[in-house]
Enzyme design. Structure first.
Site, PDB file in Angstrom:
ATOM      1  CD  GLU A 253      -9.643  26.379 -53.325  1.00  0.00           C
ATOM      2  OE1 GLU A 253      -8.893  26.677 -52.391  1.00  0.00           O
ATOM      3  OE2 GLU A 253      -9.900  27.134 -54.273  1.00  0.00           O
TER       4      GLU A 253
ATOM      5  CB  CYS B  60      -0.773  26.152 -44.408  1.00  0.00           C
ATOM      6  SG  CYS B  60       0.079  24.619 -44.290  1.00  0.00           S
TER       7      CYS B  60
HETATM    8  N1  SAH Z   1      -8.729  23.801 -39.307  1.00  0.00           N
HETATM    9  C1  SAH Z   1      -7.626  22.977 -38.985  1.00  0.00           C
HETATM   10  C2  SAH Z   1      -6.968  22.375 -40.200  1.00  0.00           C
HETATM   11  C3  SAH Z   1      -6.872  23.253 -41.417  1.00  0.00           C
HETATM   12  S1  SAH Z   1      -5.803  24.644 -41.267  1.00  0.00           S
HETATM   13  C4  SAH Z   1      -6.614  23.719 -38.165  1.00  0.00           C
HETATM   14  O1  SAH Z   1      -6.715  24.934 -38.041  1.00  0.00           O
HETATM   15  O2  SAH Z   1      -5.736  23.084 -37.610  1.00  0.00           O
HETATM   16  C5  SAH Z   1      -4.211  23.867 -41.491  1.00  0.00           C
HETATM   17  C6  SAH Z   1      -3.040  24.656 -40.933  1.00  0.00           C
HETATM   18  O3  SAH Z   1      -2.837  25.847 -41.704  1.00  0.00           O
HETATM   19  C7  SAH Z   1      -3.232  25.112 -39.503  1.00  0.00           C
HETATM   20  O4  SAH Z   1      -2.140  24.724 -38.709  1.00  0.00           O
HETATM   21  C8  SAH Z   1      -3.286  26.619 -39.612  1.00  0.00           C
HETATM   22  O5  SAH Z   1      -2.782  27.222 -38.450  1.00  0.00           O
HETATM   23  C9  SAH Z   1      -2.433  26.871 -40.824  1.00  0.00           C
HETATM   24  N2  SAH Z   1      -2.692  28.159 -41.471  1.00  0.00           N
HETATM   25  C10 SAH Z   1      -3.847  28.800 -41.586  1.00  0.00           C
HETATM   26  N3  SAH Z   1      -3.693  29.969 -42.242  1.00  0.00           N
HETATM   27  C11 SAH Z   1      -2.378  30.061 -42.560  1.00  0.00           C
HETATM   28  C12 SAH Z   1      -1.582  31.014 -43.257  1.00  0.00           C
HETATM   29  N4  SAH Z   1      -2.117  32.116 -43.785  1.00  0.00           N
HETATM   30  N5  SAH Z   1      -0.266  30.780 -43.383  1.00  0.00           N
HETATM   31  C13 SAH Z   1       0.286  29.651 -42.883  1.00  0.00           C
HETATM   32  N6  SAH Z   1      -0.416  28.692 -42.243  1.00  0.00           N
HETATM   33  C14 SAH Z   1      -1.726  28.904 -42.058  1.00  0.00           C
END
Ligand code: SAH
Ligand code: SF4
Length: 429
Positions: free
Chosen positions: A96, A415
């Site tokens: 996605e 996110c």
């Molecule tokens: N794997 C990498 C990049 C993708 S995740 C990482 O973890 O940094 C991108 C962002 O989304 C990260 O900062 C993560 O902490 C956040 N994220 C993941 N799950 C989330 C959720 N349920 N709600 C809000 N942010 C979330």
């Protein structure tokens, strides 16, 4: 060329294209034309490369070459303009990619950190729909937010004024209704192995890495679908979609180089987010061409972080912060820390004080993200009061802190929500 081999051209560098062209007995300038057609013109079939002699095109097709563009399987459109693309590759795997026409909340330095409108929105619409605007105004007038990129920065109690959604230009004339600074959220893997407890992508597990061509291809597919012209339109990239980019480091970096050199997107408009693979942070710092760095901190201490991010058992906060203190920042560059606020777990003012202590002395900002909820995610959203109180502590400690506006929550594009939600929830299309 080898007759039986299947070669996808997207993802290949000029050097690699030159080898192919020369193996077909053609002059090397044809490789430049191929490069231009793939990355600047964004052609998705060899038949479109009419600048090349027919004989070469046929030779390439017969020897098993194809462009290798992903196919847009589905598009989900959010009420806020965000579009979630489901893109399929030739082996049937899909990922996605998210198009945010109003910017990205600041990761790529597009100046769209959450400002007045978004704070109001967070308070009134998403968390406490029943709260009145005047209650929000009261609360805001007691605060002195740092709103980067806002004319009201540091001005105490900025006034409410009607605003167009950020990124849209009221006087755009012919381009009326077009975006001004869109952001694409890019995936680096199918699924993810890191298994953070709050993330829907983690529920997929890791299916496979994306190739450099697949990373670039998803961006080109979205640029084409949105009819983006690189010379006219400003596009930022955030590598924050499915997957952990630093666990697919070589392909990710190859994609970055192609995006900068061949597609023409400056590295200054790209940000990569990592869950904190310490050795890769050092490698990344040594790259001559690289995006900005964001790190998902998400917890204030080792115990809590290990609880929500298992990677912390190996790459602890102590090791992570040591690596970040060594990280060679460029002129005017800042690190970004992302902090997902999980209601009642890591969102206390005491936690904010711990975060401030960790970050003290670093040239950095913090992006606060209220949990984006989803099926099978065992956490709750923080209350707006706690989000604001958390931000206040950081701000008062001299750390710029921004509350990220969730994009496309209604279509599971925000996110941590990227998963094949088609099979999880029924979405109106
Ligand atoms: N794997 C990498 C990049 C993708 S995740 C990482 O973890 O940094 C991108 C962002 O989304 C990260 O900062 C993560 O902490 C956040 N994220 C993941 N799950 C989330 C959720 N349920 N709600 C809000 N942010 C979330
Ligand atoms: Fe992977 Fe990032 Fe999700 Fe953690 S937050 S599981 S590292 S995609």
């Amino acid at each position: 060329m080898n007759q039986s081999q299947h070669t996808e051209l997207l993802g290949l560098s000029f050097q690699q294209l030159r080898e192919i062209v020369e193996s077909c007995g053609q002059a090397r300038y044809r490789a430049r034309q191929l490069l231009d057609g793939l990355y600047r013109q964004r052609w998705s079939a060899l038949e479109q490369f009419t600048v090349l002699p027919m004989a070469l095109r046929q030779q390439l097709i017969q020897s098993g070459c194809s462009v290798g563009s992903p196919r847009i399987e589905k598009k989900f459109v959010s009420t806020d303009g965000t579009i979630r693309y489901l893109l399929a590759f030739s082996d049937g795997q899909s990922i996605e990619t998210v198009w945010m026409p109003e910017g990205d909340g600041g990761e790529a330095g597009d100046g769209s950190e959450m400002g007045d409108t978004e704070l109001q929105e967070l308070n009134t619409t998403l968390c406490h729909p029943e709260r009145s605007e005047s209650a929000v105004a009261d609360e805001r007038s007691r605060r002195t937010p740092i709103l980067e990129g806002s004319p009201d920065a540091g001005a105490g109690a900025p006034s409410f004024r009607p605003q167009l959604a950020k990124g849209w230009d009221r006087n755009a004339g012919d381009t009326k209704g077009r975006f001004q600074r869109a952001t694409i959220c890019v995936s680096s893997q199918v699924g993810c192995a890191v298994d953070c407890a709050f993330c829907m992508t983690a529920l997929l597990g890791l299916k496979r890495n994306l190739s450099a061509g697949e990373i670039v291809g998803q961006i080109l597919a979205v640029l084409n679908d949105q009819q983006v012209e690189m010379e006219r339109d400003r596009v930022n990239l955030v590598f924050m979609g499915q997957g952990e980019p630093f666990l697919n480091y070589d392909n990710f970096m190859q994609a970055v180089r192609l995006l900068v050199e061949a597609v023409g997107i400056p590295e200054s408009r790209m940000t990569v987010s990592t869950s904190g693979l310490v050795p890769r942070i050092a490698d990344f710092g040594a790259e001559p061409v690289r995006p900005k760095l964001a790190v998902s901190l998400n917890a204030p201490n080792e115990i809590l972080r290990t609880q929500v991010m298992p990677i912390n058992a190996k790459w602890t906060i102590a090791k992570l912060m040591a690596a970040l203190r060594e990280f060679p920042l460029r002129n005017r560059e800042r690190l970004t820390f992302e902090y997902v606020l999980l209601g009642g777990l890591n969102d206390d003012v005491q936690h904010a004080r711990e975060v401030a202590e960790l970050i003290r002395g670093l040239r950095a900002k913090v992006n606060l993200i209220a949990l984006n909820p989803g099926p099978e995610i065992p956490f709750s959203m923080p209350s707006p009061e706690r989000v604001l109180a958390f931000q206040d502590v950081l701000t008062r400690a001299g750390i710029p802190a921004f509350i990220r506006r969730p994009r496309g929550r209604d279509i599971y594009a925000a996110c941590g929500q990227l998963k094949h939600t088609t099979d999880l929830v029924q979405l109106g299309e």
